[in-house]
Design an enzyme around this catalytic site. Sequence first.
Site, PDB file in Angstrom:
ATOM      1  N   HIS A  44       9.094  -2.263   7.761  1.00 45.62           N
ATOM      2  CA  HIS A  44       8.513  -2.661   6.471  1.00 45.62           C
ATOM      3  C   HIS A  44       8.577  -1.448   5.555  1.00 45.62           C
ATOM      4  O   HIS A  44       8.343  -0.312   5.980  1.00 45.62           O
ATOM      5  CB  HIS A  44       7.067  -3.114   6.665  1.00 45.62           C
ATOM      6  CG  HIS A  44       6.321  -3.252   5.374  1.00 45.62           C
ATOM      7  ND1 HIS A  44       6.834  -3.957   4.303  1.00 45.62           N
ATOM      8  CD2 HIS A  44       5.134  -2.749   4.956  1.00 45.62           C
ATOM      9  CE1 HIS A  44       5.982  -3.889   3.295  1.00 45.62           C
ATOM     10  NE2 HIS A  44       4.944  -3.152   3.663  1.00 45.62           N
ATOM     11  N   CYS A  95       1.708  -7.751   4.155  1.00 47.37           N
ATOM     12  CA  CYS A  95       2.996  -7.066   4.383  1.00 47.37           C
ATOM     13  C   CYS A  95       3.573  -7.335   5.766  1.00 47.37           C
ATOM     14  O   CYS A  95       4.742  -7.057   6.020  1.00 47.37           O
ATOM     15  CB  CYS A  95       2.846  -5.570   4.157  1.00 47.37           C
ATOM     16  SG  CYS A  95       2.509  -5.180   2.438  1.00 47.37           S
ATOM     17  N   ASN A 105       7.562  -1.296  -2.517  1.00 51.31           N
ATOM     18  CA  ASN A 105       7.018  -2.141  -1.453  1.00 51.31           C
ATOM     19  C   ASN A 105       7.012  -3.594  -1.946  1.00 51.31           C
ATOM     20  O   ASN A 105       6.249  -3.941  -2.840  1.00 51.31           O
ATOM     21  CB  ASN A 105       5.595  -1.663  -1.125  1.00 51.31           C
ATOM     22  CG  ASN A 105       4.951  -2.455   0.005  1.00 51.31           C
ATOM     23  OD1 ASN A 105       5.429  -3.513   0.397  1.00 51.31           O
ATOM     24  ND2 ASN A 105       3.838  -1.944   0.511  1.00 51.31           N
TER      25      ASN A 105
HETATM   26  N1  ACO Z   1       0.042  10.073  -9.629  1.00 50.86           N
HETATM   27  C1  ACO Z   1      -0.507  11.297  -9.561  1.00 50.86           C
HETATM   28  N2  ACO Z   1      -1.561  11.573  -8.780  1.00 50.86           N
HETATM   29  C2  ACO Z   1      -2.083  10.558  -8.062  1.00 50.86           C
HETATM   30  C3  ACO Z   1      -1.545   9.249  -8.095  1.00 50.86           C
HETATM   31  C4  ACO Z   1      -0.442   9.041  -8.931  1.00 50.86           C
HETATM   32  N3  ACO Z   1       0.168   7.821  -9.029  1.00 50.86           N
HETATM   33  N4  ACO Z   1      -2.254   8.474  -7.266  1.00 50.86           N
HETATM   34  C5  ACO Z   1      -3.186   9.246  -6.712  1.00 50.86           C
HETATM   35  N5  ACO Z   1      -3.095  10.496  -7.189  1.00 50.86           N
HETATM   36  C6  ACO Z   1      -3.915  11.686  -6.850  1.00 50.86           C
HETATM   37  C7  ACO Z   1      -5.225  11.297  -6.233  1.00 50.86           C
HETATM   38  O1  ACO Z   1      -6.191  11.049  -7.222  1.00 50.86           O
HETATM   39  C8  ACO Z   1      -5.527  12.520  -5.397  1.00 50.86           C
HETATM   40  O2  ACO Z   1      -6.052  13.522  -6.266  1.00 50.86           O
HETATM   41  P1  ACO Z   1      -7.261  14.456  -5.764  1.00 50.86           P
HETATM   42  O3  ACO Z   1      -6.703  15.205  -4.579  1.00 50.86           O
HETATM   43  O4  ACO Z   1      -7.507  15.301  -6.962  1.00 50.86           O
HETATM   44  O5  ACO Z   1      -8.372  13.527  -5.413  1.00 50.86           O
HETATM   45  C9  ACO Z   1      -4.161  13.024  -4.937  1.00 50.86           C
HETATM   46  O6  ACO Z   1      -3.225  12.425  -5.847  1.00 50.86           O
HETATM   47  C10 ACO Z   1      -3.807  12.612  -3.513  1.00 50.86           C
HETATM   48  O7  ACO Z   1      -4.053  11.222  -3.353  1.00 50.86           O
HETATM   49  P2  ACO Z   1      -3.948  10.509  -1.965  1.00 50.86           P
HETATM   50  O8  ACO Z   1      -4.323   9.075  -2.132  1.00 50.86           O
HETATM   51  O9  ACO Z   1      -4.646  11.318  -0.929  1.00 50.86           O
HETATM   52  O10 ACO Z   1      -2.358  10.591  -1.682  1.00 50.86           O
HETATM   53  P3  ACO Z   1      -1.563  10.287  -0.380  1.00 50.86           P
HETATM   54  O11 ACO Z   1      -0.744  11.450  -0.025  1.00 50.86           O
HETATM   55  O12 ACO Z   1      -2.416   9.660   0.699  1.00 50.86           O
HETATM   56  O13 ACO Z   1      -0.541   9.135  -0.868  1.00 50.86           O
HETATM   57  C11 ACO Z   1      -0.251   6.732  -0.781  1.00 50.86           C
HETATM   58  C12 ACO Z   1      -1.042   7.906  -1.367  1.00 50.86           C
HETATM   59  C13 ACO Z   1       1.178   6.854  -1.255  1.00 50.86           C
HETATM   60  C14 ACO Z   1      -0.890   5.448  -1.266  1.00 50.86           C
HETATM   61  C15 ACO Z   1      -0.296   6.775   0.759  1.00 50.86           C
HETATM   62  O14 ACO Z   1      -1.619   6.939   1.182  1.00 50.86           O
HETATM   63  C16 ACO Z   1       0.266   5.516   1.430  1.00 50.86           C
HETATM   64  O15 ACO Z   1       1.454   5.260   1.391  1.00 50.86           O
HETATM   65  N6  ACO Z   1      -0.581   4.744   2.135  1.00 50.86           N
HETATM   66  C17 ACO Z   1      -0.117   3.617   2.972  1.00 50.86           C
HETATM   67  C18 ACO Z   1       0.318   2.418   2.189  1.00 50.86           C
HETATM   68  C19 ACO Z   1       0.719   1.331   3.150  1.00 50.86           C
HETATM   69  O16 ACO Z   1       1.370   1.564   4.153  1.00 50.86           O
HETATM   70  N7  ACO Z   1       0.294   0.100   2.902  1.00 50.86           N
HETATM   71  C20 ACO Z   1       0.527  -0.978   3.871  1.00 50.86           C
HETATM   72  C21 ACO Z   1       1.311  -2.052   3.381  1.00 50.86           C
HETATM   73  S1  ACO Z   1       0.788  -2.698   1.824  1.00 50.86           S
HETATM   74  C22 ACO Z   1       0.259  -4.369   2.044  1.00 50.86           C
HETATM   75  O17 ACO Z   1       0.008  -4.875   3.079  1.00 50.86           O
HETATM   76  C23 ACO Z   1       0.026  -5.163   0.806  1.00 50.86           C
END
Ligand code: ACO
Length: 320
Positions: free
Chosen positions: A247, A115, A277
Site C-alpha cells: 500500500h 487503506c 496515497n
Molecule cells: N509541512 C511542514 N511541516 C509540517 C507538515 C507539513 N505539511 N505537517 C506537519 N508538519 C510539522 C509538524 O507540525 C511537526 O512540527 P513540530 O515538530 O514543530 O511539532 C513536524 O512537522 C513533524 O511532524 P510529524 O507529524 O512528527 O512528522 P512525521 O515525520 O511523523 O511525518 C507523516 C508525518 C508523513 C504523516 C507520517 O507520520 C506518516 O506517514 N504516517 C503514516 C501514515 C499512514 O501510513 N497511514 C495509513 C494509511 S492511510 C488510511 O488508511 C486512510
Amino acid sequence: MIRSRILSAGGYLPAEVVTNDELAARHGLDTSDAWIRERSGIRQRHFAAPGETASSMGAAAAREALTRAGIGAEEVDAIIVATSTPDSSFPATAVRIQAALGITRGFAFDLLAACTGFIYALAVADSLLRAGSARTALVIGTETYSRIMDWSDRSTCVLFGDGAGAVVLRAEEGEAGILSCHLHADGRYADILHVEGGPGSTGTAGLLRMAGPEVFKHAVNKLSAVVEEALSAHGLGPQDVSWLVPHQANLRIIRGMGRKLGLPEERVLVTVDRHANTSAASIPLAMAEAMAEGRFRPGDLLLMEAIGGGLTWGACLARW
Ligand code: ACO
C-alpha cells in the site's frame, strides 16, 4: 487445486495533476515541497474532476483490466469494490460500476476497510471463487479522498490523492493465483485514523483525521508481523518474493519493508511519489502500472500488504 488467478490489472487516474507547490499555493498551506518529499516521498497527486466519482473511476479501471485480460464484461459474475468514498451511502458503488459496464448478472457489493480495503476485497473474492459462488470477479479499489480532506490540516491533506485500480480474478485449476490472504483488525485504534461523522451520524460526509506519527508506528510493526505470517504459512522466506506490492502511504514505510525483506529497490513497486496515497486504490493501481510495463512473469511471487483506518491490516500472497 482451484485457485483465484489474477488475470490482469487496470488503473485510472484523473487528468488533473497537482504538485506539492501547487497544492500549498492553492490552499495557503504553511508547508514546502521539500518537507512533503522528505517525510512521505510524495511529489504530486491526481484529483478527480467535479463530475468524477468512485464509480466512474472504478468503471474506467475495470474496463482497462478486462481489456488486458481479453475478457468480455458479460463473463463477470461478481464485483467487489473497496472504497471509503462511495458515490452515495447506497446503492453500492459496485452496482453503479456493474451498470456502467453493462453487466446484468451475478452480484456486486462494497466493502470498507479504508487503506486495507483492497486486501480485504481480494480475500473475500478469493473465498467466494474457491467456494464456487462465482467464476470471474472484478476486485476494484476506487477513492476520491480529495473530497474528505480538511484543507487546513497540513499534516494530512498533503498525503492523499484520487484514483482507481482493478483486477480480474478467475477460478482456475493450477499453481497460479492467490495462495492466501491474512486479515487483521483492532478497533481500539479507530480514533487515530478516521473520518469524523458521516451520513449515519451527522448527515453529511465528514473529514479525515489522522494522528500520523502514531499510525506510522503501528504500520511498521503490524506490517512486518503480517508479512512474516503470510510467508511462514507457506514455508516461504523473503528470498522467495519476486515483487513487494505495498500500500502506498509513505515511501519511508515502503523502503523500510523492502530493506527488511532484503529486496532490491527495483523489486518494490512504488507509485506514492506520483499518486500520493490513494487508499484502497493504491495496490491495484501499482499492479496495473507494473503490468503495463510487462514486469510480472509467470511464476513470480507477489506479496501485497496494507494498513489503514480501523485499524485494519493484512497481506496476500499470489503466484502470477
Ligand atoms: N509541512 C511542514 N511541516 C509540517 C507538515 C507539513 N505539511 N505537517 C506537519 N508538519 C510539522 C509538524 O507540525 C511537526 O512540527 P513540530 O515538530 O514543530 O511539532 C513536524 O512537522 C513533524 O511532524 P510529524 O507529524 O512528527 O512528522 P512525521 O515525520 O511523523 O511525518 C507523516 C508525518 C508523513 C504523516 C507520517 O507520520 C506518516 O506517514 N504516517 C503514516 C501514515 C499512514 O501510513 N497511514 C495509513 C494509511 S492511510 C488510511 O488508511 C486512510
